[in-house]
Design a protein around this motif. Structure first.
Motif, mmCIF file in Angstrom:
data_model
loop_
_atom_site.group_PDB
_atom_site.id
_atom_site.type_symbol
_atom_site.label_atom_id
_atom_site.label_comp_id
_atom_site.label_asym_id
_atom_site.label_seq_id
_atom_site.Cartn_x
_atom_site.Cartn_y
_atom_site.Cartn_z
ATOM 1 N N LEU A 173 29.967 32.424 38.830
ATOM 2 C CA LEU A 173 30.202 33.597 38.005
ATOM 3 C C LEU A 173 30.122 34.835 38.887
ATOM 4 C CD1 LEU A 173 30.584 34.090 34.905
ATOM 5 C CD2 LEU A 173 28.173 34.650 34.841
ATOM 6 N N THR A 174 31.197 35.584 38.917
ATOM 7 C CA THR A 174 31.183 36.802 39.716
ATOM 8 C C THR A 174 30.675 37.961 38.868
ATOM 9 O OG1 THR A 174 33.406 37.488 39.083
ATOM 10 C CG2 THR A 174 33.229 36.000 40.964
ATOM 11 N N CYS A 175 30.409 39.089 39.512
ATOM 12 C CA CYS A 175 29.941 40.270 38.797
ATOM 13 C C CYS A 175 30.980 40.731 37.779
ATOM 14 C CB CYS A 175 29.616 41.387 39.777
ATOM 15 S SG CYS A 175 28.250 40.975 40.858
ATOM 16 N N ASP A 176 32.248 40.625 38.131
ATOM 17 C CA ASP A 176 33.307 41.006 37.199
ATOM 18 C C ASP A 176 33.320 40.095 35.978
ATOM 19 O OD1 ASP A 176 34.223 43.176 38.578
ATOM 20 O OD2 ASP A 176 35.843 42.118 39.595
ATOM 21 N N ASP A 177 33.139 38.784 36.229
ATOM 22 C CA ASP A 177 33.086 37.832 35.121
ATOM 23 C C ASP A 177 31.926 38.163 34.202
ATOM 24 O OD1 ASP A 177 35.214 36.382 36.104
ATOM 25 O OD2 ASP A 177 33.943 35.009 37.235
#
Ligand SMILES: [Zn+2]
Length: 79
Positions: A26-30
Motif C-alpha cells: 500500500l503506497t501513501c497515495d493508495d
C-alpha cells in the motif's frame, strides 16, 4: 480420517493468518483513498471497515500518513 480433517483445518487457518498479517503493498497515495473512510469510522466509533487491515498496517509503519490520519480525525471530531 478425523486427524486429516483437523490438519486441513489448522492449515487453512494458518494460511488465513499469514494472509491477514502479510504486509500489503500500500503506497501513501493508495492510503489517502481509504484514510477518510477509516478516520470517519474511528471518530464515529463504528466497526473498522472491511479491508482496512492494510490501512492500519501502513499507518503503523508510515509516520507521514499517521500524521495525516490524526489531523483528519481531529477535523472530524470538531464537527
Ligand atoms: Zn504513507
Amino acid at each position: 480420517m478425523q486427524l486429516n480433517e483437523l490438519n486441513n483445518e489448522k492449515l487453512s487457518s494458518l494460511v488465513e493468518m499469514i494472509r491477514l498479517t502479510k504486509p500489503e503493498e500500500l503506497t501513501c497515495d493508495d492510503l489517502l483513498a481509504y484514510v477518510a473512510t477509516y478516520a470517519d469510522a474511528c471518530v464515529k466509533d463504528l466497526p473498522v471497515p472491511v479491508g482496512s487491515e492494510p490501512v492500519q498496517q501502513h499507518l503503523s509503519i508510515c509516520s507521514e500518513c499517521m500524521e495525516e490520519f490524526q489531523s483528519l480525525v481531529n477535523v472530524l471530531r470538531l464537527r
